[in-house]
Write a protein that holds these residues in place. Structure first.
Motif, mmCIF file in Angstrom:
data_model
loop_
_atom_site.group_PDB
_atom_site.id
_atom_site.type_symbol
_atom_site.label_atom_id
_atom_site.label_comp_id
_atom_site.label_asym_id
_atom_site.label_seq_id
_atom_site.Cartn_x
_atom_site.Cartn_y
_atom_site.Cartn_z
ATOM 1 N N VAL A 184 11.518 10.997 -6.052
ATOM 2 C CA VAL A 184 11.173 10.153 -4.906
ATOM 3 C C VAL A 184 9.681 9.861 -4.938
ATOM 4 C CG1 VAL A 184 11.169 9.958 -2.388
ATOM 5 C CG2 VAL A 184 12.988 11.245 -3.530
ATOM 6 N N GLU A 185 9.338 8.575 -4.833
ATOM 7 C CA GLU A 185 7.935 8.184 -4.750
ATOM 8 C C GLU A 185 7.756 7.243 -3.574
ATOM 9 O OE1 GLU A 185 4.427 5.855 -7.258
ATOM 10 O OE2 GLU A 185 6.485 5.848 -8.017
ATOM 11 N N LYS A 186 6.837 7.591 -2.673
ATOM 12 C CA LYS A 186 6.488 6.688 -1.579
ATOM 13 C C LYS A 186 5.255 5.923 -2.021
ATOM 14 C CE LYS A 186 5.673 6.199 3.308
ATOM 15 N NZ LYS A 186 5.475 6.841 4.601
ATOM 16 N N THR A 187 5.313 4.595 -1.927
ATOM 17 C CA THR A 187 4.218 3.779 -2.435
ATOM 18 C C THR A 187 4.158 2.464 -1.667
ATOM 19 O OG1 THR A 187 3.273 2.884 -4.478
ATOM 20 C CG2 THR A 187 5.666 2.734 -4.258
ATOM 21 N N LYS A 188 3.253 1.606 -2.070
ATOM 22 C CA LYS A 188 3.198 0.235 -1.539
ATOM 23 C C LYS A 188 3.615 -0.697 -2.655
ATOM 24 C CE LYS A 188 -0.159 0.145 2.196
ATOM 25 N NZ LYS A 188 0.330 -0.867 3.100
ATOM 26 N N GLY A 189 4.425 -1.683 -2.313
ATOM 27 C CA GLY A 189 4.872 -2.631 -3.325
ATOM 28 C C GLY A 189 5.452 -3.872 -2.679
#
Length: 148
Positions: A131-136
């Protein structure tokens, strides 16, 4: 004090000059009714005549003030799977919440939404899911976020 007045968007155009711009998330671009504040501090409102907005749309207000729509990055979760069954079960659970998703090979990208909190929490504890929380830039598959 012109900035205190709310401008009403009268139409949406393409390929005309704009004197201002606004950054909107994918979710905000889907809303039939939207209020916002442009980079120049102009308050505006879009009403339900329009289905949804697209990047580079020009919001033309009743007084001909023109605001260009720019896309902002969204808060997203990227889920990468090492197991096909876990991938299928997770996709099914997210689908039952009627949330828009981007599905690729063993990978699901979804908007950070409070209604998915329990699913995301479970994903963090599953060794078959990274799981990766990011902006995209979110671009869902199909006709996502439809109404019944």
């Amino acid at each position: 004090m012109e900035n205190c007045m709310i401008k009403k968007v009268a139409k949406i155009s393409k390929d005309i000059d704009a004197t201002d711009e606004v950054e909107l998330s994918w979710f905000d671009m889907q809303k039939p009714n939207l209020t916002g504040v442009s980079k120049n501090g102009i308050n505006f409102v879009v009403k339900a005549k329009f289905t949804h907005l697209h990047e580079n749309d020009i919001l033309v207000c009743e007084d001909d003030y023109a605001i260009k729509v720019k896309r902002s990055a969204d808060e997203v979760f990227v889920l990468e799977f090492s197991d096909a069954l876990v991938f299928a079960k997770t996709a099914y659970e997210i689908g039952n919440r009627h949330q828009p998703v981007m599905i690729e090979d063993y990978k699901i990208t979804l908007l950070d939404d409070i209604s998915l909190g329990d699913i995301i929490k479970d994903c963090y504890t599953n060794e078959n899911i990274n799981v990766e929380k990011t902006k995209g830039y979110f671009k869902p598959n199909g006709k996502a976020h439809h109404s019944h």
